[in-house]
Every structure is written in structure tokens, then in C-alpha cells.
Design a protein around this motif. Structure first.
Motif, mmCIF file in Angstrom:
data_model
loop_
_atom_site.group_PDB
_atom_site.id
_atom_site.type_symbol
_atom_site.label_atom_id
_atom_site.label_comp_id
_atom_site.label_asym_id
_atom_site.label_seq_id
_atom_site.Cartn_x
_atom_site.Cartn_y
_atom_site.Cartn_z
ATOM 1 N N THR A 158 39.729 48.835 40.801
ATOM 2 C CA THR A 158 39.496 48.620 39.376
ATOM 3 C C THR A 158 40.641 49.187 38.537
ATOM 4 N N MET A 161 43.520 46.668 38.661
ATOM 5 C CA MET A 161 43.264 45.555 37.743
ATOM 6 C C MET A 161 43.652 45.916 36.314
ATOM 7 N N GLN A 162 43.318 47.127 35.914
ATOM 8 C CA GLN A 162 43.602 47.524 34.537
ATOM 9 C C GLN A 162 45.101 47.699 34.299
ATOM 10 N N LYS A 165 46.503 44.113 34.184
ATOM 11 C CA LYS A 165 46.211 43.433 32.922
ATOM 12 C C LYS A 165 47.224 43.808 31.857
ATOM 13 N N ARG A 166 47.613 45.087 31.836
ATOM 14 C CA ARG A 166 48.604 45.542 30.871
ATOM 15 C C ARG A 166 49.967 44.886 31.086
ATOM 16 N N GLY A 168 50.305 41.682 32.396
ATOM 17 C CA GLY A 168 50.209 40.230 32.397
ATOM 18 C C GLY A 168 50.175 39.621 33.779
ATOM 19 N N ASN A 170 48.066 38.161 36.983
ATOM 20 C CA ASN A 170 46.777 37.557 37.312
ATOM 21 C C ASN A 170 46.212 38.204 38.572
ATOM 22 N N LYS A 185 35.950 41.130 35.395
ATOM 23 C CA LYS A 185 36.799 40.332 34.507
ATOM 24 C C LYS A 185 37.096 41.093 33.216
ATOM 25 N N ARG A 186 36.167 41.904 32.782
ATOM 26 C CA ARG A 186 36.430 42.728 31.598
ATOM 27 C C ARG A 186 37.512 43.771 31.875
ATOM 28 N N GLY A 188 40.037 43.266 33.891
ATOM 29 C CA GLY A 188 41.361 42.674 34.082
ATOM 30 C C GLY A 188 41.450 41.626 35.158
ATOM 31 N N THR A 190 41.326 38.143 36.687
ATOM 32 C CA THR A 190 41.357 36.772 36.186
ATOM 33 C C THR A 190 40.248 35.954 36.829
#
Length: 334
Positions: A158, A161-162, A165-166, A168, A170, A185-186, A188, A190
Motif C-alpha cells: 500500500t 502504491m501511494q 501515485k505521486r 504518475g 500506473n 484504488k483510493r 493509488g 489504477t
């Protein structure tokens, strides 16, 4: 009479369910270059169990009797030896030895200073965001490309993922079975891939999710047949980074699965497993500490326990990883 403290110890190699017990042991003594840390929190990690089972390489080996368990944690500097620049009262995190105890003697070079108001449930598991940061870097996936992460609900996954996400990137998060306690998905992801509910093969599902592009990187915490399928989904020049082995099963590959796609398979070794932080690490450590300490950076804490509840903390870590990270809280913070 020699002062004593409470600690979770073991006297034999084996399953953490069987060999751990709470015991009074002598307070550690510090020498030159060392500090006495009054522990306030420590995380329970898969690597801690490897240490208890004597599966780590040298020099990470237990010594009996009364080997204190735990390799990661945080606390307040209570006293310092000669040639130590850090001051008593400083909140510090570390990855070393003997963290599941009320006090620990730690060489000062292994310490990561933290802000005094840093959340203690985060301070005690700094190993996880550092690992996640390095895994993402090692995957070499670039913004707009695709990364697969196995054991999607795990703490490290997790966090990957975060961070992704920062940047960009996927992310496809794979899990053995989905649940609604945590929205990946919240955080990060996709897309998510529930291995218990697959209607097609893993490769076909991934190619569909990526629009035919395939994966550019894999961070694998599990192993087993799914790992082999993911490797065969890597695009030219992709990389698989192995960080764990939750599955007892193996995967099979043909040389051409690697050769014809220019694929690399490598292991991630925690950066402070063999050696302490160096001065050149300080800027990136400050960045990780800052991001990880922000309220909008999600961490899943499955339980905060006193040392006396070690059996529950261990059982939850082994059987209910979906609950989140198990944390020991020894004493109040600053």
C-alpha cells in the motif's frame, strides 16, 4: 541488584508461535558510540519471523539464551555514550536488534532522528516506507508505465502504491481475495486483480488492463505460479523485484521467458540490513520521513499492543495480515 526490563525473548529456533515468551532481562548497558533508547513503539514484520527462525544470513543471527526479538522500532534517547552527537530526549527510529523490549542499546550510527511530534505508530515502522521507496526505485517503472504489486493489502504494497501515485505510475494490485476494508484504488492502484475470482488467465487479464502494453515492472512479495505468469507479461526490458515469499509454491520459467524480453529478476535487500545509514542518505531519508508522516499518507494499523499481548500480535501478523500492521507500544511517548 541489577536493573531489569520486560522483553519478548526466545531460546530456540522455531516458529514465533512456539518459542517466544515475555521475560525479565537485565537492562542493556551502553558503550562508546552507543545510546540507550527507551522504546515507545515497534512493528511486527515478516522479517522479524525470519530472524526467529534463523533464516537470515550472517551476521543477522540470534544468540542464546534470552535473545530479544524484533529488529525495528522507535524510542526516546535516554542516555548516550562517548562520541555521540545526538542528545537525550531525541525521538529516533532504527533497524538493528532487540526492539521488542522496554529499552535497547543501539549504536548511534544506526539511528534515524525524527521530529518530536512524529506519530509513534509510524515511527515504529520506518522500515516499511524506506523499503517501499526503494522497491519503487528498483522497479525502474517510469510515469505512465505499468507496475504490478502482489500482496496488495500488505503494508509495504500500500505504501508502494501511494509513492507510485505521486509519480504518475500506473499500478495493478494483486490480492488472493478482495475485501472492502481497504480501498486500494483510493490509495493509488489504477486497477485491482482478485486472484480468487479470475475469469481468464493472469496474463490475459493484465494485457487487457494495460491496453496491450504489458507490465514494465513487478514487485513480488508472494511467489508461486502467479509470479511466473506475471513475468511472462513483462514488456521488453521489464524487471521483477522479489521482496518476499509468502507462498510455499514455486514458479517455473523457460530461458526464453527471460531472454526474448530482456527481462531482469532481482532481489531487494533492505538498505539498512547489513550497514547503517550514511550521510549521503540523509536528504532522501528526510523526504521519506516527511511524506510518511503526513496525515493523508494512509497506513493500516491492525492493532496496538503492550508487550504482554505478543501472542495476539504475532497471530494477527501471521493469520490476519489483511487487518494491517501490528504495533507494540511499550511506554508513552515524549
Amino acid at each position: 541488584m541489577e536493573a531489569e526490563m520486560k522483553a519478548i525473548v526466545f531460546d530456540a529456533i522455531g516458529s514465533p508461535r512456539d518459542v517466544l515468551y515475555l521475560h525479565d532481562v537485565p537492562m542493556p548497558r551502553i558503550g562508546d558510540g552507543e545510546v540507550l533508547v527507551r522504546m515507545v513503539s515497534a512493528s511486527v514484520n515478516p522479517g522479524d519471523f525470519l530472524f526467529i527462525q534463523n533464516l537470515y544470513p550472517e551476521p543477522k543471527k540470534p544468540h542464546f539464551p534470552h535473545q530479544i526479538a524484533g529488529n525495528h522500532g522507535a524510542g526516546i534517547i535516554d542516555a548516550v555514550g562517548a562520541n555521540v552527537a545526538l542528545k537525550p530526549g531525541t525521538l529516533v527510529a532504527f533497524s538493528h536488534y532487540n526492539s521488542w523490549a522496554e529499552y535497547a542499546a543501539v549504536p548511534a550510527e544506526w539511528l534515524i532522528p525524527l521530529p518530536a511530534d512524529y506519530p509513534l505508530e509510524r515511527a515504529g515502522q520506518m522500515v516499511n516506507p524506506i523499503t517501499a521507496w526503494d522497491l519503487l526505485a528498483d522497479s525502474r517503472v517510469q510515469p505512465g508505465q505499468w507496475l504490478a504489486v502482489t500482496a496488495g493489502y500488505s503494508s509495504v504494497s500500500t505504501m508502494v502504491m501511494q509513492f507510485a501515485k505521486r509519480r504518475g505510475i500506473n499500478v495493478i494490485a494483486l490480492m488472493r481475495r478482495s475485501h472492502d476494508r481497504l480501498d486500494l484504488k483510493r490509495l493509488g492502484a489504477t486497477a485491482t486483480l482478485d486472484l480468487s475470482d479470475l475469469k481468464v488467465g493472469i496474463r490475459e487479464a493484465v494485457m487487457d488492463m494495460t491496453g496491450g502494453a504489458g507490465l514494465n515492472g513487478i514487485i513480488d512479495n508472494v511467489g508461486g505460479p502467479a509470479s511466473g505468469e506475471l513475468i511472462r507479461t513483462l514488456a521488453m526490458g521489464g524487471q521483477m523485484v522479489i521482496n518476499g515469499g509468502m507462498s510455499s509454491e514455486r514458479f517455473e520459467l523457460h530461458n526464453f521467458d527471460v531472454l526474448l524480453s530482456g527481462v531482469e529478476i532481482r532481489a531487494n535487500i533492505y538498505r539498512y540490513f547489513f550497514s547503517p545509514p550514511v550521510e549521503a542518505d540523509r536528504p532522501v531519508l528526510r523526504e521519506i520521513v516527511d511524506i510518511f508522516g503526513q496525515p493523508d499518507f494512509h497506513i493500516s494499523v491492525g492493532g496496538i499492543h503492550p508487550l504482554a499481548q505478543f501472542e495476539l500480535a504475532v497471530a494477527n501478523s501471521l493469520d490476519r495480515a489483511d487487518l494491517g500492521k501490528q504495533i507494540f507500544r511499550m511506554q508513552p511517548g515524549p
